[in-house]
Scaffold this active site. Sequence first.
Site, short mmCIF file in Angstrom:
data_model
loop_
_atom_site.label_atom_id
_atom_site.label_comp_id
_atom_site.label_asym_id
_atom_site.label_seq_id
_atom_site.Cartn_x
_atom_site.Cartn_y
_atom_site.Cartn_z
N SER A 1 0.83 -1.20 0.00
CA SER A 1 0.00 0.00 0.00
C SER A 1 0.88 1.26 0.00
O SER A 1 1.68 1.44 -0.92
CB SER A 1 -0.96 -0.06 1.20
OG SER A 1 -2.08 0.79 1.00
N HIS B 1 -7.46 -6.07 0.34
CA HIS B 1 -6.32 -5.16 0.32
C HIS B 1 -5.25 -5.55 1.35
O HIS B 1 -4.07 -5.35 1.14
CB HIS B 1 -6.80 -3.73 0.58
CG HIS B 1 -5.71 -2.70 0.53
ND1 HIS B 1 -4.90 -2.52 -0.59
CD2 HIS B 1 -5.26 -1.81 1.47
CE1 HIS B 1 -4.02 -1.55 -0.33
NE2 HIS B 1 -4.21 -1.11 0.89
N ASP C 1 -1.98 14.19 12.84
CA ASP C 1 -2.15 15.51 12.24
C ASP C 1 -1.42 15.61 10.89
O ASP C 1 -1.99 16.10 9.91
CB ASP C 1 -1.63 16.60 13.19
CG ASP C 1 -2.50 16.74 14.43
OD1 ASP C 1 -3.63 16.20 14.44
OD2 ASP C 1 -2.06 17.38 15.41
#
Length: 266
Positions: free
Chosen positions: A99, A246, A187
């Site tokens: 990924s 996945h 963040d």
Amino acid sequence: MGLAVSTGGLYHPHMLNTIVHGEPTSLPPLVIAHGLYGSARNWGVIARRLSDERQVVAVDMRNHANSMWNPQHDYPHLADDIAEVIDQIGGSADVLGHSMGGKAAMTLALQHGPIVRKLVVADIAPVAYSHSQIQFIEAMRAVDFSQVSRRSDAEYQLADLGVEKALQSFFTQSLDIAGKRWLLNLDILASEMPNIMGFPKLEAAWDGPALFLSGGASDYVLPEHRDTVRFLFPGARFAKIPGAGHWLHAEKPREFEAAVRTFLNA
């Protein structure tokens, strides 16, 4: 055999944290780069099994687990991080990425071609994706740590927030229970999501042996992606693991390990 040593990044404050399985052998080492929200630890079982023939070095990517937090989270930077690890272990390696780690591994091959011997890309293509992973950041941000004294407490909360069972246990592997925090720079991962979902425009190709290994039930690597893959990676071969999605390495670890081992030893 199977001894895992964590470097902890002690001597290289800017280098990725690594978990090393096995001793160097006559075969090239294998470097494993995990996907978004993952860690080197997620790959323990597969790394241990593959280390019977070669040394395996699983990395924590930047802004994940025990590696450095950095405001830049794009694929050229992620590729440079892996190149630095390969430099430390002899200057050449086979590389496996899943990924986000797969995109980092592809960028590594395109930008630092000579140091990559063989490339395994697990369930990702060198294209931009529209399905964002931001909803998982929102779920992790919503966990109330005052109610968390063990991993299962966080899993219950994630379940209430609509996160499926398999991903609950996956995410909570990045939980620092004592410190009441995530070992993920949520963040920065949120602000850098466009870079993570995208893929850099690179004027390069890498013609080494590359295996694009996908989950048979996943929609991440589509037939229309193959021309792009072959343009960047003329040596690409494609294979699927039936019945896997996945997270193919977690869903079908034995089949995944066998496919990787066969390709690396071919």
